[in-house]
Design a protein around this motif. Structure first.
Motif, short mmCIF file in Angstrom:
data_model
loop_
_atom_site.label_atom_id
_atom_site.label_comp_id
_atom_site.label_asym_id
_atom_site.label_seq_id
_atom_site.Cartn_x
_atom_site.Cartn_y
_atom_site.Cartn_z
N TRP A 15 34.63 69.98 -35.70
CA TRP A 15 33.77 70.89 -34.95
C TRP A 15 34.38 72.29 -34.87
O TRP A 15 33.66 73.27 -34.68
N PHE A 16 35.67 72.38 -35.07
CA PHE A 16 36.35 73.68 -35.10
C PHE A 16 36.02 74.46 -36.37
O PHE A 16 36.42 75.62 -36.50
N SER A 17 35.29 73.84 -37.31
CA SER A 17 34.96 74.50 -38.58
C SER A 17 33.59 75.18 -38.55
O SER A 17 33.32 76.06 -39.37
N PHE A 18 32.74 74.78 -37.63
CA PHE A 18 31.36 75.26 -37.63
C PHE A 18 31.26 76.63 -36.97
O PHE A 18 31.92 76.90 -35.95
N LEU A 19 30.40 77.47 -37.54
CA LEU A 19 30.16 78.78 -36.94
C LEU A 19 29.70 78.65 -35.50
O LEU A 19 30.09 79.41 -34.63
N HIS A 20 28.87 77.65 -35.23
CA HIS A 20 28.36 77.43 -33.88
C HIS A 20 28.98 76.18 -33.25
O HIS A 20 28.37 75.54 -32.39
N GLY A 21 30.19 75.87 -33.68
CA GLY A 21 30.94 74.78 -33.05
C GLY A 21 31.93 75.36 -32.06
O GLY A 21 31.76 76.47 -31.56
N GLU A 22 32.96 74.61 -31.74
CA GLU A 22 33.98 75.09 -30.83
C GLU A 22 35.30 74.44 -31.16
O GLU A 22 35.35 73.33 -31.71
N ALA A 23 36.37 75.14 -30.85
CA ALA A 23 37.72 74.61 -31.05
C ALA A 23 38.31 74.30 -29.68
O ALA A 23 38.51 75.20 -28.87
N THR A 24 38.55 73.03 -29.40
CA THR A 24 39.20 72.65 -28.15
C THR A 24 40.66 72.32 -28.44
O THR A 24 41.04 72.06 -29.59
N ALA A 25 41.48 72.33 -27.39
CA ALA A 25 42.90 72.00 -27.56
C ALA A 25 43.05 70.59 -28.11
O ALA A 25 43.91 70.34 -28.98
N SER A 50 36.21 77.91 -38.07
CA SER A 50 35.10 78.80 -37.71
C SER A 50 35.57 80.25 -37.76
O SER A 50 36.65 80.57 -37.24
N PRO A 51 34.77 81.14 -38.34
CA PRO A 51 35.16 82.55 -38.35
C PRO A 51 35.20 83.15 -36.95
O PRO A 51 35.86 84.16 -36.72
N GLY A 52 34.51 82.51 -36.01
CA GLY A 52 34.55 82.99 -34.64
C GLY A 52 35.86 82.68 -33.94
O GLY A 52 36.18 83.27 -32.92
N PHE A 53 36.63 81.74 -34.51
CA PHE A 53 37.90 81.35 -33.90
C PHE A 53 39.08 81.90 -34.68
O PHE A 53 40.02 82.44 -34.11
N ARG A 54 39.03 81.78 -36.01
CA ARG A 54 40.10 82.31 -36.86
C ARG A 54 39.47 83.10 -38.00
O ARG A 54 39.08 82.54 -39.03
N ALA A 55 39.39 84.40 -37.77
CA ALA A 55 38.68 85.25 -38.72
C ALA A 55 39.35 85.31 -40.08
O ALA A 55 38.68 85.42 -41.11
N GLY A 56 40.67 85.21 -40.13
CA GLY A 56 41.36 85.36 -41.41
C GLY A 56 41.61 84.07 -42.16
O GLY A 56 42.27 84.08 -43.20
N ALA A 57 41.09 82.95 -41.67
CA ALA A 57 41.34 81.65 -42.29
C ALA A 57 40.26 81.32 -43.32
O ALA A 57 39.34 82.11 -43.57
N LEU A 58 40.37 80.14 -43.92
CA LEU A 58 39.35 79.65 -44.84
C LEU A 58 38.13 79.20 -44.05
O LEU A 58 38.26 78.46 -43.07
N HIS A 59 36.92 79.63 -44.50
CA HIS A 59 35.69 79.30 -43.79
C HIS A 59 34.77 78.46 -44.68
O HIS A 59 34.85 78.52 -45.91
N LEU A 60 33.90 77.71 -44.03
CA LEU A 60 33.01 76.80 -44.77
C LEU A 60 32.17 77.52 -45.81
O LEU A 60 31.98 77.03 -46.93
N GLU A 61 31.65 78.70 -45.47
CA GLU A 61 30.76 79.39 -46.41
C GLU A 61 31.51 79.89 -47.64
O GLU A 61 30.91 80.21 -48.67
N GLU A 62 32.84 79.95 -47.56
CA GLU A 62 33.65 80.40 -48.70
C GLU A 62 34.05 79.26 -49.63
O GLU A 62 34.51 79.50 -50.75
N VAL A 63 33.89 78.04 -49.16
CA VAL A 63 34.38 76.87 -49.90
C VAL A 63 33.43 76.52 -51.04
O VAL A 63 32.21 76.57 -50.90
#
Length: 307
Positions: A15-25, A50-63
Motif C-alpha cells: 500500500w506504500f506503493s500506490f499514489l493514493h495509498g499510505e505508508a504506515t510505520a 508512492s511519489p507522495g511519500f518518497r519523491a526520489g524513489a522508484l515509482h509504479l508508473e516508471e516500472v
C-alpha cells in the motif's frame, strides 16, 4: 544437459506503493522484514514507493512490468481496485502476497495472487505480523514541540508565524520523533492534558523540548528536560526574560533564528543539556531562585489610601 532456470527479478510493492495509498510505520517495518529475508537468501529485488511519500524513489508508473518475473505484495488488507490493477498489469508475473489480511477469499484482489501467505484469514489461525520480527531500528530522540500562534498583544513585534514556520520545517528534516504538545489544559478534549501533572509526566519522558512559549520552557525545566527556547517577539520579551531568570542558555532570538543555531542547541540539549536541566529542576525544587510570590505577604501590608 541441465536446463538453466530463468533468473528471478522481483518487484516488491504494498500500500506504500500506490499514489493514493499510505505508508504506515507497520507497513514499512513489514517491508524491512521481507527485504531482510530476500537479502539473506541473496535474492535481488526492487521496491516501489508512492511519489507522495518518497519523491526520489522508484515509482509504479516508471516500472516496466516485463522486467520482472515475480511481484511480492507486502502487508495490509487485500481488497480494492488498486490491488486488482496490479494483477492486470503484472499478469505475466508470479504474484505472491505476504503478511496480509484476507477479508474475503473470493475477492478478485485476493484470488489474483498465486500464493497468499496471510497474517489472518477466515478459517485459518493467525500468525505474527511481519513488523514484529523486522530488523532492529535505532532509538531516535523524542522532541516535544510547544509553539504558539497567538500573543497578538505584541503587535508589530510579533514573529510567531515566521518562528513556527522555521522551527517546524527544520524539525521535519530531523531524524527524530516529534510530539506536538500544548500547555493549555482541557477536561473535555482527550488530546490535551487535564491537569499540570499529566503534562509534566509527558515532558519528563522526552529527550528535549522545542518551544517559543514561556511555560513551554519553564515546565520542561521543571520536569528536568532540556529545552530550546525561541523568543518569537522581535527585540525579546517574556521568553528571553524567563530564560535569563532561570539561567538557561539555550535561547534563540527571533531575529537570529536559523538552522545553524537550532542545530547547535539541539546537540547541546542531547548531551550536556540534560545535566543542566536537572540542575535547574533541583534549584526550582529547593526554592533557591526568587520569584514574585516571595514579596506577596509584604505587598498585602499595603493599605489603600483614602480617597
Amino acid at each position: 544437459m541441465r536446463q538453466r532456470l530463468p533468473r528471478r527479478r522481483i518487484l516488491v510493492a504494498g500500500w506504500f506503493s500506490f499514489l493514493h495509498g499510505e505508508a504506515t510505520a507497520g507497513d514499512v517495518l513489514a517491508l524491512r522484514r521481507v527485504e531482510d529475508v530476500l537479502r539473506r537468501a541473496g535474492v535481488s529485488y526492487d521496491v516501489v514507493w508512492s511519489p507522495g511519500f518518497r519523491a526520489g524513489a522508484l515509482h509504479l508508473e516508471e516500472v516496466r512490468p516485463e522486467d520482472y518475473t515475480h511481484l511480492v505484495f507486502v502487508c495490509g488488507p487485500l481488497h480494492g481496485a488498486q490491488v486488482e490493477a496490479l494483477h492486470r498489469r503484472f499478469a505475466h508475473c508470479a504474484r505472491i502476497a505476504v503478511g496480509t489480511s484476507v477479508l474475503d477469499p473470493d475477492d478478485p484482489a485476493v484470488a489474483g495472487f498465486h500464493r497468499v501467505l496471510a497474517r489472518d484469514a477466515p478459517a485459518a489461525p493467525p500468525v505474527e505480523d511481519l513488523s514484529a520480527r523486522a530488523p532492529a531500528v535505532p532509538v531516535r530522540p523524542v522532541a516535544g514541540v510547544i509553539l504558539t500562534h497567538g500573543q497578538y498583544e505584541y503587535g508589530p513585534q510579533r514573529r510567531h508565524d515566521e518562528v513556527a514556520r522555521t522551527v517546524t520545517h527544520w524539525l521535519a528534516e530531523r531524524d527524530c520523533a516529534r510530539l506536538e504538545l500544548d500547555t493549555r489544559l482541557d477536561t473535555h478534549d482527550w488530546r490535551l492534558s487535564a491537569t499540570p501533572a499529566q503534562l509534566l509526566s509527558v515532558l519528563a519522558r522526552l529527550d528535549l523540548v522545542v518551544t517559543d512559549r514561556l511555560h513551554g520552557l519553564v515546565l520542561a525545566l521543571r520536569a528536568g528536560t532540556p529545552a530550546i527556547a525561541v523568543d518569537p517577539v522581535a527585540g525579546g520579551a517574556k521568553v528571553t526574560a524567563q530564560a535569563r531568570a532561570c539561567g538557561w542558555p539555550a535561547l534563540i532570538p527571533a531575529e537570529r533564528l536559523d538552522g545553524r543555531l537550532l542545530e547547535r542547541w539541539w546537540e547541546w540539549c542531547l548531551t550536556s543539556g540534560r545535566v543542566a536541566a536537572r540542575q535547574v529542576r533541583a534549584e526550582f525544587l529547593e526554592g533557591s531562585l526568587p520569584d514574585s510570590a516571595d514579596g506577596l505577604l509584604e505587598a498585602l501590608e499595603v493599605q489603600r489610601s483614602p480617597g
